[in-house]
Design an enzyme around this catalytic site. Structure first.
Site, mmCIF file in Angstrom:
data_model
loop_
_atom_site.group_PDB
_atom_site.id
_atom_site.type_symbol
_atom_site.label_atom_id
_atom_site.label_comp_id
_atom_site.label_asym_id
_atom_site.label_seq_id
_atom_site.Cartn_x
_atom_site.Cartn_y
_atom_site.Cartn_z
ATOM 1 N N ASP A 1 0.831 -1.206 0.000
ATOM 2 C CA ASP A 1 0.000 0.000 0.000
ATOM 3 C C ASP A 1 0.866 1.257 0.000
ATOM 4 O O ASP A 1 1.992 1.240 0.490
ATOM 5 C CB ASP A 1 -0.914 -0.027 1.240
ATOM 6 C CG ASP A 1 -2.079 0.937 1.116
ATOM 7 O OD1 ASP A 1 -2.320 1.462 0.014
ATOM 8 O OD2 ASP A 1 -2.758 1.182 2.136
ATOM 9 N N HIS B 1 2.828 3.063 -8.867
ATOM 10 C CA HIS B 1 2.674 1.629 -9.166
ATOM 11 C C HIS B 1 3.910 1.111 -9.910
ATOM 12 O O HIS B 1 4.408 0.029 -9.623
ATOM 13 C CB HIS B 1 1.421 1.379 -10.008
ATOM 14 C CG HIS B 1 0.151 1.782 -9.314
ATOM 15 N ND1 HIS B 1 -0.096 1.489 -8.005
ATOM 16 C CD2 HIS B 1 -0.948 2.473 -9.754
ATOM 17 C CE1 HIS B 1 -1.283 1.963 -7.650
ATOM 18 N NE2 HIS B 1 -1.808 2.571 -8.697
ATOM 19 N N SER C 1 -7.451 -5.860 -5.668
ATOM 20 C CA SER C 1 -8.607 -6.403 -4.946
ATOM 21 C C SER C 1 -9.871 -6.265 -5.791
ATOM 22 O O SER C 1 -9.893 -5.490 -6.764
ATOM 23 C CB SER C 1 -8.794 -5.642 -3.627
ATOM 24 O OG SER C 1 -9.332 -4.369 -3.884
ATOM 25 N N THR C 2 -10.912 -6.969 -5.403
ATOM 26 C CA THR C 2 -12.173 -6.853 -6.149
ATOM 27 C C THR C 2 -12.701 -5.414 -6.055
ATOM 28 O O THR C 2 -13.417 -4.959 -6.932
ATOM 29 C CB THR C 2 -13.241 -7.834 -5.605
ATOM 30 O OG1 THR C 2 -13.365 -7.624 -4.195
ATOM 31 C CG2 THR C 2 -12.875 -9.276 -5.857
ATOM 32 N N ASN D 1 -10.763 -2.751 -6.164
ATOM 33 C CA ASN D 1 -9.935 -1.836 -6.954
ATOM 34 C C ASN D 1 -10.538 -1.491 -8.320
ATOM 35 O O ASN D 1 -10.121 -0.530 -8.958
ATOM 36 C CB ASN D 1 -8.510 -2.403 -7.151
ATOM 37 C CG ASN D 1 -7.652 -2.324 -5.904
ATOM 38 O OD1 ASN D 1 -6.747 -3.132 -5.696
ATOM 39 N ND2 ASN D 1 -7.913 -1.344 -5.036
ATOM 40 N N ARG E 1 1.603 -4.870 6.262
ATOM 41 C CA ARG E 1 0.943 -3.830 5.462
ATOM 42 C C ARG E 1 1.802 -2.576 5.514
ATOM 43 O O ARG E 1 2.173 -2.117 6.594
ATOM 44 C CB ARG E 1 -0.464 -3.508 5.966
ATOM 45 C CG ARG E 1 -1.125 -2.462 5.056
ATOM 46 C CD ARG E 1 -2.579 -2.219 5.359
ATOM 47 N NE ARG E 1 -3.164 -1.376 4.321
ATOM 48 C CZ ARG E 1 -4.421 -1.439 3.902
ATOM 49 N NH1 ARG E 1 -5.239 -2.327 4.427
ATOM 50 N NH2 ARG E 1 -4.868 -0.627 2.959
ATOM 51 N N ARG F 1 -5.308 -1.622 8.508
ATOM 52 C CA ARG F 1 -6.534 -2.345 8.145
ATOM 53 C C ARG F 1 -6.154 -3.627 7.424
ATOM 54 O O ARG F 1 -5.058 -3.737 6.896
ATOM 55 C CB ARG F 1 -7.359 -1.517 7.129
ATOM 56 C CG ARG F 1 -8.094 -0.355 7.652
ATOM 57 C CD ARG F 1 -9.011 0.192 6.536
ATOM 58 N NE ARG F 1 -8.254 0.717 5.409
ATOM 59 C CZ ARG F 1 -7.750 1.948 5.351
ATOM 60 N NH1 ARG F 1 -7.920 2.782 6.350
ATOM 61 N NH2 ARG F 1 -7.071 2.342 4.288
ATOM 62 N N SER G 1 -8.456 -4.895 4.981
ATOM 63 C CA SER G 1 -9.008 -4.661 3.641
ATOM 64 C C SER G 1 -9.401 -5.940 2.890
ATOM 65 O O SER G 1 -8.999 -6.128 1.737
ATOM 66 C CB SER G 1 -8.043 -3.832 2.791
ATOM 67 O OG SER G 1 -7.796 -2.598 3.393
HETATM 68 C C1 FPP Z 1 -1.652 0.050 -3.415
HETATM 69 O O1 FPP Z 1 -1.252 1.393 -3.455
HETATM 70 C C2 FPP Z 1 -1.148 -0.715 -4.549
HETATM 71 C C3 FPP Z 1 -1.913 -1.397 -5.447
HETATM 72 C C4 FPP Z 1 -3.371 -1.453 -5.408
HETATM 73 C C5 FPP Z 1 -1.313 -2.124 -6.561
HETATM 74 C C6 FPP Z 1 0.002 -2.792 -6.331
HETATM 75 C C7 FPP Z 1 0.639 -3.018 -7.629
HETATM 76 C C8 FPP Z 1 1.958 -2.974 -7.891
HETATM 77 C C9 FPP Z 1 3.013 -2.776 -6.870
HETATM 78 C C10 FPP Z 1 2.417 -3.101 -9.273
HETATM 79 C C11 FPP Z 1 2.485 -4.426 -9.917
HETATM 80 C C12 FPP Z 1 2.484 -5.615 -9.053
HETATM 81 C C13 FPP Z 1 2.896 -6.838 -9.411
HETATM 82 C C14 FPP Z 1 2.682 -7.964 -8.464
HETATM 83 C C15 FPP Z 1 3.531 -7.143 -10.683
HETATM 84 P P1 FPP Z 1 -2.400 2.486 -3.568
HETATM 85 O O2 FPP Z 1 -2.611 2.782 -4.988
HETATM 86 O O3 FPP Z 1 -3.591 2.027 -2.823
HETATM 87 O O4 FPP Z 1 -1.730 3.713 -2.848
HETATM 88 P P2 FPP Z 1 -2.466 4.821 -1.955
HETATM 89 O O5 FPP Z 1 -3.075 4.094 -0.805
HETATM 90 O O6 FPP Z 1 -1.323 5.702 -1.556
HETATM 91 O O7 FPP Z 1 -3.452 5.486 -2.832
#
Ligand code: FPP
Length: 248
Positions: free
Chosen positions: A21, A38, A66-67, A69, A189, A195, A197
């Protein structure tokens, strides 16, 4: 002494699960779009996978999508799906060289066909690898898999193949997406959120939870070692008293 050498290898968690996260907030801090976070998160995926394999962790599960997302802006969802395809394709060789098996949990059939294809190719190519299993949770949520398990078990009851009072914890575990995977002992996490989640709710019944403020794109091997050392300093009682725990 460096952190890695302080780890007691015989007491390593067999399975580590990670809620990656903070990509978006990390990118924002740099004045960049969320997708930049990302993209940088992929380097952390690489490092943590490598660190776990080097140590001898048997299973590493990463919550990649996640579902819930799907409700993000379409642009971000598309970018994440593309990143997944690119990363899985690019990393197959490294997974093979390091004897790492790739597998997934989640409602994979509902992912875009390109993502499914890359994932299935990656899983097929690495299926014989034995050193570590890397589990990507994709289009995954705990309530989705628990609902599925309940539906499957209740159908068996309906067909008189099973009596409801015969349902055991083990049977429920067998009907989850993680059926051949041991429960995680350590759940990490990143990004300061405390959380779960909708992640592995059944499986983390006895897991140690570790929350760190570090954003995922900055999570490096030393951060993982810190989490493992913290895990090793805890007393895991499984409902017993301290006195009942036999210490070596
Ligand atoms: C959470 O950060 C991250 C994700 C929902 C995606 C994770 C994906 C990657 C690290 C890239 C590719 C992964 C693989 C396994 C190849 P957020 O977007 O929720 O961040 P925020 O909470 O700061 O908004």
């Amino acid at each position: 002494m460096d952190l890695k050498t302080q780890i007691d290898l015989p007491r390593l968690p067999k399975h580590i699960a990670v809620i990656m996260d903070g990509n978006g907030r990390w990118a924002k801090q740099q004045g960049k779009p969320r997708v930049f976070g990302h993209k940088n998160g992929v380097q952390s995926v690489r490092e943590i996978t490598e660190a776990c394999a080097e140590l001898g962790v048997e299973y590493l599960t990463l919550y990649a999508f996640s579902t819930e997302n799907w409700s993000r802006p379409a642009f971000e969802v598309n970018a994440l799906m593309t990143l997944l395809v690119e990363t899985v394709r690019k990393e197959i060789k490294t997974l093979m060289d390091n004897n790492i098996r790739l597998t997934s949990i989640g409602d994979i059939e509902k992912l875009p066909s390109k993502t499914q294809k890359a994932l299935k190719e990656g899983m097929h190519a690495t299926k014989g690898n034995k050193r570590m299993t890397l589990v990507l949770a994709l289009n995954y949520s705990s309530r989705w898999e628990i609902r599925n398990a309940v539906q499957q078990l209740s159908s068996k009851v309906g067909r008189n193949e099973l009596k409801s009072e015969e349902i055991t914890d083990a049977m429920i575990s067998e009907h989850l997406a993680t059926k051949s995977i041991p429960d995680p002992e350590l759940l990490i996490r990143t990004s300061g959120e405390c959380r779960i989640s909708n992640f592995l709710l059944w499986q983390i019944a006895y897991a140690e939870l570790y929350f760190t403020d570090v954003f995922w794109p900055e999570f490096r091997k030393n951060n993982l070692y810190e989490a493992i050392l913290d895990f090793q300093n805890r007393e895991r009682r499984f409902g017993k008293t301290s006195e009942q725990i036999v210490t070596k």
